[in-house]
Every structure is written in structure tokens, then in C-alpha cells.
Design an enzyme around this catalytic site. Structure first.
Site, PDB file in Angstrom:
ATOM      1  N   HIS A 265     -24.170  15.237  12.792  1.00 58.82           N
ATOM      2  CA  HIS A 265     -25.089  15.670  11.731  1.00 58.82           C
ATOM      3  C   HIS A 265     -26.482  15.070  11.933  1.00 58.82           C
ATOM      4  CE1 HIS A 265     -25.930  16.845   7.446  1.00 58.82           C
ATOM      5  NE2 HIS A 265     -26.796  15.854   7.563  1.00 58.82           N
ATOM      6  N   GLU A 266     -26.532  13.757  12.096  1.00 60.71           N
ATOM      7  CA  GLU A 266     -27.832  13.094  12.248  1.00 60.71           C
ATOM      8  C   GLU A 266     -28.486  13.453  13.590  1.00 60.71           C
ATOM      9  OE1 GLU A 266     -28.908  12.067   9.615  1.00 60.71           O
ATOM     10  OE2 GLU A 266     -27.067  11.709   8.479  1.00 60.71           O
ATOM     11  N   HIS A 269     -30.493  16.535  13.032  1.00 58.88           N
ATOM     12  CA  HIS A 269     -31.805  16.199  12.458  1.00 58.88           C
ATOM     13  C   HIS A 269     -32.754  15.681  13.537  1.00 58.88           C
ATOM     14  CE1 HIS A 269     -31.120  16.802   8.214  1.00 58.88           C
ATOM     15  NE2 HIS A 269     -30.082  15.973   8.177  1.00 58.88           N
ATOM     16  N   GLU A 297     -32.091  20.460   7.175  1.00 60.56           N
ATOM     17  CA  GLU A 297     -30.646  20.362   6.964  1.00 60.56           C
ATOM     18  C   GLU A 297     -29.905  21.457   7.710  1.00 60.56           C
ATOM     19  OE1 GLU A 297     -27.483  18.161   5.622  1.00 60.56           O
ATOM     20  OE2 GLU A 297     -29.639  17.728   5.516  1.00 60.56           O
TER      21      GLU A 297
END
Length: 502
Positions: A265-266, A269, A297
């Protein structure tokens, strides 16, 4: 002064502000990752001081003069040009900044710094009462900010617009309701279906987890020479400056997938951040910044859900995981795909499966809307949380640490942030559907461990666009269709069919 001279002044001013902002970002990263406990009050003062400097720069009357010299000139004549986009977005930023008094901007920054530390301790000790004065202060300051900015509908809209330009509570409510209803239908559909085989019980050594998630971030394209992976109480990603992306995760010896999906997820980003702030002429300009938090997101959720929870991903990654975790050696890619795609309603948002994730956002959206409106008192938040949680999730938290204290956002004064997660889910599904159409061999490439085609498509269609377009227009340009919840609902339905054999 010519328009070109004024534009060059705006670029130079923006770069200096971006460099100061990088120092502020580094202070914030350090506070969450490295700072000694006794240093937090001093750090709040440092953050406040730098925030004051940045606010003065953002409201410098010369910025207004430079913008006036550019607007209406040949630089702004072509709306789709980078120069015109920079001028338009600089104007938006300037007009917003001058509405917020410096003392309010500094007070918010200092309260957020103190609030994050108070939240960490309160969450650890399950002590909402210790955190509530900080939340009350941040809520009051946020209301003042909304009033200073102004709004056509309600105060919440002014706060939301800072994260997702153009969105309002009224525009979000139908999307969230559609996702909530789709989730209920899927839960009903799988209620009597056999659950997928769970993953082997831990413990999974932290050293093995750390090595594995590092391997995966590099596999997806995160360059080690331009990034760091650390540990924090709440996973996050931040771009300190060009070629300096920082991500954090938290580890659980009983469940290695928490760190894995947090890291993926990160990484999403960070890949976006590195893709739009490339260290060239864009640095310090809106074209070198992200379009919105919903778009940001979308990048993290796409890599986490459409990629890392897919069968092609596990066809390549399972041998890598089994090398770190021998317990997985006897499993098949199909079993891993089913295990991580299972629908398991739970209390913790960051651990939620992709199907039940959006109701967590509905819960938070409705509560923070009530807080900002004044319909819910801070002291009543724990009880209201559990009441809403029973209504929306069918669960109630036994402790506030698993309830209203589980997320960091309100401790930062980030009211209006949560809905961008569901918008991100919607945008991610729209983008991945379009990427699959544009890249017919995408699944084969992922199964072979090659994620470069997908990253290149995202770079060209999203990352490199910066703030050229407003969020919904950006997704429309990338996919050829206006964004709707349809692709996400289709994705979740297909996942349920594959996992549960519906």
C-alpha cells in the site's frame, strides 16, 4: 514585469517553499519514526515555527502580483499546458492561504503535532479521556479553518475540498451508500459458502518479515536508492523531496500479511510521489505535486488490491514467500489467492479485506460529519462509534483502542480525509480496468514478476500529470470514462465468485 518574468518568480518562490516544506516533512517523519519521547514538545514548537514561515511565503503579496501578471497572458492561454495548470493551481493555493490567519495555521500545526503524540499514548493505554482534550482542540480549530475558508454547503465541505478538490459531503454520500449496499449484498451471498483455507498460524519471525517486504517493494519498482522502509505506530508514506520517499509499516508476528499489504500500500503511494516530483523543472510547482488524496489513494489501493491480492501476483510471489516462511511451502498460489481474498468482517480498518473496507469509511465519514456539524460531542464519540459500528459493520469494539482510537487521522486534525480512501478504491478499479484493456498481457507479465508495464502505464496516465487536471477529470482522461463505483463493484463480485465459487 513581463508574464514570463512573473512566472519565473513564481517557480523560484515555489521551489524555495518546497525545500522548506521538505524540512518540515522530515521533522514530521522523524517525529513518527525516530524521535525520543521527551522531545515531542520541542518538536511541536519547531513544526509550528516552520509552518509560520511557510504560511508567510504562501500569503506573500508578491505571489498575488506575479499571478496577476501571468493570468490572461500567453502563458495561461492554452488550458491544457503545464504553465496554465501551474498558474491555475497557484491561484487556488494562494486564494486559500490568504483566507487562513497565520496564528490559526500555526495553532493547527502545533495542535496536530501534540495530538499525534497524545494519540499514540492513548491508543497504547486504551485511554480515550486522555486524548479527548486534544481532539476537542483540533475539532474547534478545524471549524475555525472551515469558517475562514468559506463554503457554499456546510463546514465539512471546506475541509474535504482541501483533500479532494471539488468534492462535497453531498457528492460523496451516494457513492458511499452504493458501496455500502454492494458490500451487504456480497456478505449475504457468501454467508453460507465454505471459508477458504486459512494461512498457517505463526509466529513469523520479524527479521523474515522485514526481508520479505523489502523484497516485494523492490519487485514492484520502489528504488532502494530513493526510499526508506521503517516502522511506525501507523503505516504511512511521505515524500521528503525529490528522490526521497519514506514509507513505514508495523509488524505482527502472528500475521505476516499485515506488514506485506501495508508495505505494498505505502509503496503505491511512494511510486506515485516519485513519479510526479521528478526533480526537474516541475519541482516546487503544482505540476510536480499530486492531484488529490483520492488519486493518491488510488495508487496505493491499486497495488495493494488489484495487484497484490491477485492470482498472477501469487503465482510469482508464493515461492519468494515460502523461502522466508517455510510454513507456506506446501501451499498453492490458488490457496494464497483465496486466503488473502477471503471476506472476513473485522474491527480494524487497516486490516480489513478489500470487500469490507468501504463500510469502515462510511462509519468514519458519518461520525466526523456529525462532529464537524456539532451534532456529536467529542465526549460521546466512543459510544457513538460502537453504535455506528454495530449498525454498519455488525461489530462493536471491546476497547476504544480497537474503536475510535485506532486511526491517526483525527489526531492530525485531518477531518475530511477519510472519504478519499473510498474514492481511491473507486478510482483504482477504474484505472486497473483500463490498464488491463490497454495491456492485454498484463496478467502474464505479473505472473512472471514483471510489474514494469503497469507502472509505466500509471506513470504516463496518472503520475506525470501532476495537477494538470482535477481528480475526476484526470481519471476520465486516463480511462475514457467518467469514474463510477461500477468497476469496483464488478471487481469485488468477481473476486467473491473466484474465492467462494459462487
Amino acid at each position: 514585469m513581463t508574464a514570463r518574468q512573473a512566472y519565473d518568480s513564481l517557480v523560484a518562490h515555489g521551489r524555495e517553499s518546497a525545500d522548506i516544506g521538505a524540512a518540515l516533512g522530515l521533522l514530521s517523519w522523524d517525529q513518527q519514526v525516530m524521535l525520543p519521547a521527551a522531545a515531542h514538545p520541542g518538536r511541536a514548537a519547531q513544526i509550528g515555527a516552520l509552518t509560520a514561515i511557510l504560511h508567510r511565503r504562501a500569503t506573500d503579496p508578491r505571489v498575488g502580483d506575479w499571478l496577476a501578471a501571468c493570468e490572461g497572458s500567453e502563458l495561461a492561454r492554452e488550458p491544457g499546458s503545464p504553465e496554465a495548470a501551474n498558474i491555475r493551481e497557484w491561484r487556488r493555493d494562494f486564494d486559500l492561504a490568504v483566507k487562513i490567519p497565520e496564528d490559526l495555521a500555526v495553532a493547527l500545526a502545533r495542535a496536530a503535532s501534540a495530538g499525534q503524540r497524545a494519540w499514540e499514548l492513548a491508543r497504547k493505554d486504551n485511554d480515550f479521556k486522555a486524548f479527548s482534550p486534544h481532539l476537542q482542540e483540533l475539532l474547534e480549530l478545524s471549524r475555525r479553518k472551515a469558517e475562514a475558508i468559506g463554503y457554499a454547503g456546510e463546514a465539512y465541505d471546506a475541509l474535504l475540498d482541501g483533500y479532494e478538490p471539488g468534492e462535497t459531503a453531498a457528492s460523496l454520500a451516494p457513492i458511499l451508500a452504493e458501496l455500502r449496499d454492494a458490500t451487504k449484498a456480497l456478505l449475504t451471498a457468501v454467508k453460507d459458502a465454505p471459508a477458504p483455507k486459512p494461512l498457517p498460524a505463526g509466529p513469523y519471525p520479524l527479521t523474515a518479515q522485514q526481508a520479505f517486504v523489502t523484497d516485494i517493494t523492490r519487485l514492484l519498482g520502489l528504488p532502494p536508492e530513493a526510499s526508506r522502509l521503517d516502522v511506525s505506530a501507523h503505516p504511512f508514506s511521505t515524500l521528503i523531496g525529490p528522490d526521497d520517499a519514506r514509507i513505514t509499516v508495523r509488524y505482527d508476528e502472528a500475521d505476516w500479511t499485515k506488514a506485506l499489504f501495508g508495505a505494498v500500500h505505502e509503496t503505491g503511494h511512494a511510486l506515485y510521489s516519485l513519479g510526479h516530483d521528478t526533480g526537474d523543472a516541475r519541482h516546487g510547482t503544482p505540476m510536480g505535486e499530486f492531484a488529490s488524496l483520492g488519486v493518491h489513494e488510488s495508487q496505493s489501493r491499486l497495488w495493494e488490491n488489484q495487484v497484490a491480492r491477485s492470482l498472477p501476483f501469487w503465482e510469482h510471489v508464493l515461492p519468494l514467500a515460502a523461502a522466508r516462511f517455510p510454513e507456506l511451502a506446501a501451499r498453492t498460489p490458488e490457496e494464497l489467492f483465496a486466503a488473502v481474498g477471503a471476506i472476513r468482517p473485522g474491527l480494524i480498518r487497516v486490516d480489513a479485506d478489500e470487500t469490507t473496507y468501504n463500510p469502515h469509511i462510511v462509519l468514519r465519514f458519518e461520525l466526523e460529519l456529525a462532529l464537524v456539524r456539532g451534532d456529536l460531542a467529542v465526549a460521546d464519540l466512543p459510544g457513538a462509534w460502537n453504535e455506528k459500528s454495530r449498525e454498519i459493520l455488525g461489530l462493536a469494539a471491546p476497547r476504544d483502542a480497537e474503536g475510535c482510537l485506532q486511526d491517526v487521522h483525527w489526531s492530525m486534525g485531518a477531518f475530511g480525509y477519510f472519504p478519499t480512501y473510498s474514492l481511491g478504491n473507486v478510482y483504482a478499479a477504474c484505472l486497473f480496468e483500463a490498464a488491463r484493456a490497454a495491456l492485454p498481457d498484463l496478467d502474464t507479465a505479473m505472473a512472471g514478476g514483471d510489474f514494469r508495464p503497469l507502472l509505466a502505464w500509471l506513470r504516463a496516465n496518472i503520475h506525470e500529470k501532476g495537477r494538470l487536471l482535477r481528480p475526476r477529470d484526470l481519471i476520465t482522461a486516463a480511462t475514457g470514462k467518467a469514474p463510477t463505483a461500477g468497476p469496483l463493484i464488478r471487481h469485488l463480485q468477481a473476486k467473491a465468485q473466484a474465492v467462494y465459487g459462487l
